[in-house]
Write an enzyme that holds these catalytic residues in place. Structure first.
Site, mmCIF file in Angstrom:
data_model
loop_
_atom_site.group_PDB
_atom_site.id
_atom_site.type_symbol
_atom_site.label_atom_id
_atom_site.label_comp_id
_atom_site.label_asym_id
_atom_site.label_seq_id
_atom_site.Cartn_x
_atom_site.Cartn_y
_atom_site.Cartn_z
ATOM 1 N N ASP A 7 -12.817 -6.400 44.654
ATOM 2 C CA ASP A 7 -14.019 -5.634 44.303
ATOM 3 C C ASP A 7 -14.961 -6.532 43.499
ATOM 4 O O ASP A 7 -14.551 -7.547 42.935
ATOM 5 C CB ASP A 7 -13.659 -4.384 43.484
ATOM 6 C CG ASP A 7 -14.891 -3.540 43.204
ATOM 7 O OD1 ASP A 7 -15.653 -3.275 44.160
ATOM 8 O OD2 ASP A 7 -15.143 -3.186 42.045
ATOM 9 N N SER A 8 -16.210 -6.103 43.422
ATOM 10 C CA SER A 8 -17.187 -6.850 42.631
ATOM 11 C C SER A 8 -16.878 -6.745 41.139
ATOM 12 O O SER A 8 -17.398 -7.525 40.346
ATOM 13 C CB SER A 8 -18.588 -6.315 42.916
ATOM 14 O OG SER A 8 -18.625 -4.922 42.668
ATOM 15 N N TYR A 39 -22.911 -6.418 42.668
ATOM 16 C CA TYR A 39 -23.258 -6.982 43.975
ATOM 17 C C TYR A 39 -24.334 -6.122 44.661
ATOM 18 O O TYR A 39 -25.037 -6.605 45.537
ATOM 19 C CB TYR A 39 -22.033 -6.998 44.891
ATOM 20 C CG TYR A 39 -21.017 -8.093 44.656
ATOM 21 C CD1 TYR A 39 -20.978 -8.861 43.487
ATOM 22 C CD2 TYR A 39 -20.061 -8.363 45.636
ATOM 23 C CE1 TYR A 39 -20.012 -9.852 43.315
ATOM 24 C CE2 TYR A 39 -19.100 -9.355 45.469
ATOM 25 C CZ TYR A 39 -19.085 -10.091 44.310
ATOM 26 O OH TYR A 39 -18.118 -11.067 44.151
ATOM 27 N N GLY A 40 -24.398 -4.868 44.275
ATOM 28 C CA GLY A 40 -25.221 -3.891 44.996
ATOM 29 C C GLY A 40 -26.715 -4.136 44.951
ATOM 30 O O GLY A 40 -27.478 -3.510 45.678
ATOM 31 N N CYS A 70 -14.744 -2.762 47.672
ATOM 32 C CA CYS A 70 -16.187 -2.708 47.398
ATOM 33 C C CYS A 70 -16.943 -2.309 48.662
ATOM 34 O O CYS A 70 -16.826 -2.965 49.706
ATOM 35 C CB CYS A 70 -16.637 -4.095 46.926
ATOM 36 S SG CYS A 70 -18.364 -4.186 46.520
ATOM 37 N N ASN A 71 -17.713 -1.243 48.564
ATOM 38 C CA ASN A 71 -18.500 -0.800 49.719
ATOM 39 C C ASN A 71 -19.555 -1.828 50.101
ATOM 40 O O ASN A 71 -19.818 -2.053 51.280
ATOM 41 C CB ASN A 71 -19.189 0.529 49.399
ATOM 42 C CG ASN A 71 -18.248 1.710 49.497
ATOM 43 O OD1 ASN A 71 -18.190 2.376 50.515
ATOM 44 N ND2 ASN A 71 -17.487 1.953 48.441
ATOM 45 N N GLU A 150 -20.185 2.588 34.051
ATOM 46 C CA GLU A 150 -19.736 1.460 33.211
ATOM 47 C C GLU A 150 -19.921 1.796 31.728
ATOM 48 O O GLU A 150 -19.193 1.314 30.876
ATOM 49 C CB GLU A 150 -20.494 0.182 33.572
ATOM 50 C CG GLU A 150 -20.342 -0.175 35.038
ATOM 51 C CD GLU A 150 -19.596 -1.459 35.333
ATOM 52 O OE1 GLU A 150 -19.439 -2.271 34.417
ATOM 53 O OE2 GLU A 150 -19.178 -1.632 36.498
ATOM 54 N N CYS A 180 -19.507 4.081 47.196
ATOM 55 C CA CYS A 180 -19.521 3.078 46.130
ATOM 56 C C CYS A 180 -18.283 3.336 45.267
ATOM 57 O O CYS A 180 -17.941 4.499 44.995
ATOM 58 C CB CYS A 180 -20.791 3.224 45.298
ATOM 59 S SG CYS A 180 -20.810 2.195 43.822
ATOM 60 N N THR A 181 -17.657 2.242 44.863
ATOM 61 C CA THR A 181 -16.394 2.362 44.115
ATOM 62 C C THR A 181 -16.493 3.208 42.845
ATOM 63 O O THR A 181 -15.522 3.814 42.423
ATOM 64 C CB THR A 181 -15.925 0.956 43.708
ATOM 65 O OG1 THR A 181 -17.038 0.271 43.125
ATOM 66 C CG2 THR A 181 -15.373 0.190 44.882
ATOM 67 N N HIS A 182 -17.666 3.207 42.221
ATOM 68 C CA HIS A 182 -17.807 3.892 40.934
ATOM 69 C C HIS A 182 -17.946 5.405 41.059
ATOM 70 O O HIS A 182 -17.715 6.134 40.103
ATOM 71 C CB HIS A 182 -19.042 3.374 40.189
ATOM 72 C CG HIS A 182 -18.891 1.991 39.641
ATOM 73 N ND1 HIS A 182 -18.629 0.907 40.443
ATOM 74 C CD2 HIS A 182 -18.974 1.523 38.373
ATOM 75 C CE1 HIS A 182 -18.553 -0.177 39.685
ATOM 76 N NE2 HIS A 182 -18.757 0.165 38.429
HETATM 77 N N1 DGL Z 1 -18.329 -2.165 43.946
HETATM 78 C C1 DGL Z 1 -19.685 -1.872 44.330
HETATM 79 C C2 DGL Z 1 -19.665 -0.995 45.589
HETATM 80 O O1 DGL Z 1 -18.705 -0.304 45.880
HETATM 81 C C3 DGL Z 1 -20.457 -1.210 43.213
HETATM 82 C C4 DGL Z 1 -20.788 -2.107 42.053
HETATM 83 C C5 DGL Z 1 -21.693 -3.265 42.433
HETATM 84 O O2 DGL Z 1 -22.893 -3.060 42.660
HETATM 85 O O3 DGL Z 1 -21.178 -4.380 42.481
HETATM 86 O O4 DGL Z 1 -20.627 -0.992 46.332
#
Ligand code: DGL
Length: 247
Positions: A7-8, A39-40, A70-71, A150, A180-182
């Site tokens: 994941d990011s 990363y998004g 990570c999506n 976060e 998205c993971t969050h």
């Molecule tokens: N892990 C990213 C996702 O699932 C979310 C956080 C990011 O922007 O890196 O898209």
């Protein structure tokens, strides 16, 4: 099976949580690129470059599989990761689209896709859902949810205000993809905001469903070995893992 989860940052722990609940793996190696999250908001080439570096990192372990939690990475970099990996690489977008299709009987159902700017711009969910016969789609980049989670803001006025900001003019959907993971962390607040009948698709549950269909898991691992790595401040990642995961 020994699996790598990429994941990011910290968000992929929501996917690890589902994996632990289903007791599928003997060993889970988690890598969060905490030094370079988010990363998004990055562009395709940067996301691909970082993802290939993660594959290189995972070569230090003899993995059976890499799961991209990570999506954003799943939307942009799976092909490139597969090219440089010596084990299979699977992502949450295809799994999420399949889980959505399985959850909805009616192909006319309205599906709302939520994700980071990059994920929404990629149209990766739309492409997968169209192939499965679903065309009644809405998509919304809801990037503000990432820093709120976060900041440990999982409910309350600030979150409610962002819901109003993003969703006030939206048609009520039959299903919402938490792309998205969050986002699973704020699921109770989202459930409260939307209609009772709205179905929510969680990347962690979707990937477990996908894995169970694709691979033959004959054993259960009640106490898998968990190893956490981060490109910055691994102790902070481990602390969040203790709070979010049943460990
Ligand atoms: N892990 C990213 C996702 O699932 C979310 C956080 C990011 O922007 O890196 O898209």
């Amino acid at each position: 099976m020994k699996v790598g989860v990429f994941d990011s940052g910290i968000g992929g722990l929501t996917v690890v949580k589902s994996m632990l609940e289903h007791e599928l793996f003997e060993e889970i190696i988690y890598f969060g690129d905490t030094a370079r999250v988010p990363y998004g908001i990055k562009d395709k080439n940067t996301i691909i470059r970082y993802a290939i570096e993660a594959v290189e990192f995972f070569k230090n372990f003899e993995l059976s599989l890499i799961i991209v939690a990570c999506n954003t990475v799943s939307a942009y970099a799976l092909d490139e990761m597969r090219e440089s990996s010596n084990c299979p690489v699977i992502g949450v977008v295809e799994a999420g689209a399949l889980a959505t299709a399985n959850a909805l009987k009616n192909k006319q159902s309205n599906i709302l896709i939520l994700g980071t700017n990059a994920t929404i711009n990629s149209k990766a969910y739309e492409k997968n859902l169209n192939k499965l016969g679903f065309n009644n789609l809405q998509a919304k980049a809801t990037g503000l949810f990432v820093p709120l989670v976060e900041e440990k803001i999982y409910s309350g006025d600030i979150l409610e205000a962002t819901f109003e900001h993003y969703f006030k003019e939206m048609q009520t959907p039959d299903a919402i993809i938490l792309g998205c993971t969050h986002f699973p962390i704020i699921l109770p607040a989202l459930q409260n905001y939307f209609d009772k009948g709205t179905i929510f698709i969680h990347s962690g549950e979707a990937i477990v469903e996908y894995l169970e269909k694709k691979f033959d898991f004959t054993r259960k691992y009640k106490e898998p070995t968990l190893k956490f790595f981060a490109s910055e401040n691994p102790d902070a990642l481990k602390k969040i893992a203790s709070a979010w995961l049943p460990i």
